[in-house]
Design a protein around this motif. Sequence first.
Motif, PDB file in Angstrom:
ATOM      1  N   PHE A  38     110.059 -19.468 110.600  1.00 50.78           N
ATOM      2  CA  PHE A  38     110.141 -18.387 111.641  1.00 50.78           C
ATOM      3  C   PHE A  38     111.579 -17.983 112.869  1.00 50.78           C
ATOM      4  CE2 PHE A  38     105.250 -19.823 111.353  1.00 50.78           C
ATOM      5  CZ  PHE A  38     105.086 -18.502 110.449  1.00 50.78           C
ATOM      6  N   GLY A  39     111.810 -19.277 113.131  1.00 51.30           N
ATOM      7  CA  GLY A  39     113.145 -18.990 114.393  1.00 51.30           C
ATOM      8  C   GLY A  39     114.403 -18.307 113.278  1.00 51.30           C
ATOM      9  N   MET A  40     114.406 -18.565 111.525  1.00 50.12           N
ATOM     10  CA  MET A  40     115.308 -17.558 111.266  1.00 50.12           C
ATOM     11  C   MET A  40     114.644 -16.006 111.347  1.00 50.12           C
ATOM     12  SD  MET A  40     118.178 -19.385 110.844  1.00 50.12           S
ATOM     13  CE  MET A  40     117.105 -20.301 112.736  1.00 50.12           C
ATOM     14  N   VAL A  41     113.834 -15.811 111.010  1.00 47.44           N
ATOM     15  CA  VAL A  41     113.216 -15.115 111.067  1.00 47.44           C
ATOM     16  C   VAL A  41     113.016 -13.910 112.173  1.00 47.44           C
ATOM     17  CG1 VAL A  41     111.271 -13.155 110.487  1.00 47.44           C
ATOM     18  CG2 VAL A  41     111.616 -15.169 108.784  1.00 47.44           C
ATOM     19  N   LEU A  42     112.781 -14.554 112.927  1.00 44.87           N
ATOM     20  CA  LEU A  42     113.178 -14.112 113.992  1.00 44.87           C
ATOM     21  C   LEU A  42     114.811 -14.044 114.584  1.00 44.87           C
ATOM     22  CD1 LEU A  42     111.249 -16.673 116.801  1.00 44.87           C
ATOM     23  CD2 LEU A  42     110.998 -13.794 116.795  1.00 44.87           C
ATOM     24  N   LEU A  43     116.169 -14.641 114.419  1.00 43.24           N
ATOM     25  CA  LEU A  43     117.011 -14.199 114.559  1.00 43.24           C
ATOM     26  C   LEU A  43     117.798 -12.779 113.926  1.00 43.24           C
ATOM     27  CD1 LEU A  43     119.578 -15.717 115.540  1.00 43.24           C
ATOM     28  CD2 LEU A  43     120.514 -16.113 112.996  1.00 43.24           C
ATOM     29  N   ALA A  44     117.066 -12.452 112.369  1.00 41.90           N
ATOM     30  CA  ALA A  44     117.339 -11.688 111.912  1.00 41.90           C
ATOM     31  C   ALA A  44     116.360  -9.841 112.659  1.00 41.90           C
ATOM     32  CB  ALA A  44     116.231 -11.706 110.381  1.00 41.90           C
ATOM     33  N   LEU A  45     115.007 -10.286 112.631  1.00 44.12           N
ATOM     34  CA  LEU A  45     114.335  -9.560 113.529  1.00 44.12           C
ATOM     35  C   LEU A  45     115.330  -8.855 114.664  1.00 44.12           C
ATOM     36  CD1 LEU A  45     111.351 -10.613 112.739  1.00 44.12           C
ATOM     37  CD2 LEU A  45     112.310  -8.512 112.241  1.00 44.12           C
ATOM     38  N   VAL A  46     115.608 -10.483 115.800  1.00 40.33           N
ATOM     39  CA  VAL A  46     116.746  -9.811 116.666  1.00 40.33           C
ATOM     40  C   VAL A  46     118.124  -8.954 116.306  1.00 40.33           C
ATOM     41  CG1 VAL A  46     118.007 -10.954 118.430  1.00 40.33           C
ATOM     42  CG2 VAL A  46     115.693 -11.384 118.631  1.00 40.33           C
ATOM     43  N   MET A  47     118.579  -9.404 115.594  1.00 44.30           N
ATOM     44  CA  MET A  47     119.834  -8.818 115.454  1.00 44.30           C
ATOM     45  C   MET A  47     120.203  -6.600 114.929  1.00 44.30           C
ATOM     46  SD  MET A  47     121.216 -11.633 113.562  1.00 44.30           S
ATOM     47  CE  MET A  47     123.445 -11.055 113.859  1.00 44.30           C
ATOM     48  N   VAL A  48     118.407  -6.759 113.963  1.00 46.43           N
ATOM     49  CA  VAL A  48     118.533  -5.250 113.807  1.00 46.43           C
ATOM     50  C   VAL A  48     118.035  -4.347 115.001  1.00 46.43           C
ATOM     51  CG1 VAL A  48     117.258  -3.920 111.903  1.00 46.43           C
ATOM     52  CG2 VAL A  48     117.876  -6.264 111.074  1.00 46.43           C
ATOM     53  N   THR A  49     117.430  -5.022 115.855  1.00 45.76           N
ATOM     54  CA  THR A  49     116.290  -4.369 117.077  1.00 45.76           C
ATOM     55  C   THR A  49     117.544  -4.261 117.853  1.00 45.76           C
ATOM     56  OG1 THR A  49     114.605  -5.711 116.529  1.00 45.76           O
ATOM     57  CG2 THR A  49     115.239  -4.599 118.653  1.00 45.76           C
ATOM     58  N   ALA A  50     119.013  -5.580 118.145  1.00 47.23           N
ATOM     59  CA  ALA A  50     119.993  -4.913 118.776  1.00 47.23           C
ATOM     60  C   ALA A  50     120.839  -3.954 118.163  1.00 47.23           C
ATOM     61  CB  ALA A  50     120.690  -6.748 119.463  1.00 47.23           C
ATOM     62  N   PHE A  51     121.043  -4.620 117.127  1.00 42.51           N
ATOM     63  CA  PHE A  51     122.229  -2.961 116.189  1.00 42.51           C
ATOM     64  C   PHE A  51     120.664  -1.032 116.916  1.00 42.51           C
ATOM     65  CE2 PHE A  51     122.346  -0.305 113.037  1.00 42.51           C
ATOM     66  CZ  PHE A  51     123.773   0.094 112.832  1.00 42.51           C
TER      67      PHE A  51
END
Length: 399
Positions: free
Chosen positions: A132-145
Motif C-alpha cells: 500500500f505504501g509503494m502504491v501511494l508513492l507511485a500515485l503521489v509521484m504521478v499526481t505531483a507531475f
Amino acid sequence: MSAGAGGGEREESGISGWIDSRFPVISAFRGQYIRFPMPRNLNALWTVGAMLTVVLLLMLATGITLAMNFTPTAAEAFASVEAIERRLPGGWLIRAMHMTGASLFLAALYVHLWRGLYYASYKKPREILWLFGMVLLALVMVTAFAGYVLPWGQMSYWGADVAGKAIGAVPWAGPVTERLFLGGDRPGDVTLHHLFILHFVLAFVVLGVVGLHVAALHYTGSNSPDGEVREPERTLPFHPYFTIKDGLGVAVFALIFALVLFFLPGLITEPENFRPANPLHTPANIEPEWYFLPFYAILQAVPSKFGGLVASAGAIAVLFAVPWLDRSPVRAPRLRPVYRVAMLCLPVAFMLLGLAGKHHVQGGWLYVAQLATLYYFVHFLVLMPVVSRRETMTFRGQV
C-alpha cells in the motif's frame, strides 16, 4: 469497548452510549487511536507519518480552492493562475501553501520510505502494508507531475513535452500512447485537460489508499527499532504518549514549512516557470522538480533512451519486491551490521543522483550518476538477497 475494572465491558452512557450501541464508531476510535498499543521505544522517525497526514489534508483543502478558480486550457491556464495570486483574497498564500506542501510532502515521504527500509517494516506480516505504501508513492509521484504541468509556464510545458517523448520511446505502443497522453503532436488543451482531471481525481485516490495503509498498520501493529514487539509491558497506549510526540513532530514540521513558505520560496520554485508557455522557445535547461531529479539522472545515465526509461521506472518497481528480496529473519538494524552500512549508503547514492540530475548529468556528473545508479540496483538486487541469505544461515545455526 474497553474492559472495565471488574473485567467486563464498560458501558457508555448518555448520547455517546446511545450512538455507540447502534454504530460503534466511538469505541472503535478509542480502540484504534487512544488505547491502541504502540512499542514504547519508537524514535522521532515514527512521527513522519503524522506530518504526512497533516500536509495531505492541507494539500486537499488548498487544491480544491485552486481548482475552483483554475481554467484548464492552454490559452487561459497561466492567466488564471496569475488571477488566483493577484485577485483572489489570500490566493497567493493558498497557492504558495500548495506548492510548498507538494515539495515537503515528497521530502517527508522519502524519509518515511527510508525509515521503512532501514527498520525492515516490510517483513511478515506487513507485506500488504508495504505494498500500500509503494502504491501511494507511485500515485503521489504521478499526481505531483500532473500538478507541475498545470500552471502552464515554460518548464511546465516543456516538462510535459519531455514526458511525452519519453513515453514515445516505448517500442510499439509508445507512439500511440504518446498521442493519447498529449492529445496530438505536442502539448496543448487536451494535455492540460487530461492532467487536470488526473491531478484532481488522484488526490482523492491517494486519500483512500492512505486509509487502507493506516487500516493495514492497525491490523498488523507497528514495527519498532528493535523489530517485532508483542509483549504488553513493552508497549504504551497511543494516547497520550504518542499523540504528544506526533504533535511535537508536526509543530517542528510546521516551523520548517513556514520557513520555506515565507523566507526560502526559491528552494521550491523555478524562475522559468513564471513565464507563460512558449512552444517556439525551448529553455536552456529543462529539468524536473527536485523530487524527480534522482529518477531523471537515472534516465539520463543510461545511453539508450528506452533503457533509461526502463531503469527509471525500475527504480520504483524494485521497491515493490523488497519484502521478497530480503528474507532474513533478523529485523533490528543493530543486529545487521552489513545491511545497516548498506542502508546508510543508499540515501547517499540517492542524493548524488539528485545532484547529477541538477547538473543535467554532464561532464563528471555522468560518471557519478552511473555509479550511483549501479549502486542503487546492486543494493536491492544483489546486496539485499545475499545479506539476507547469510543472516538466515547464521540465525538457523544459532537456533
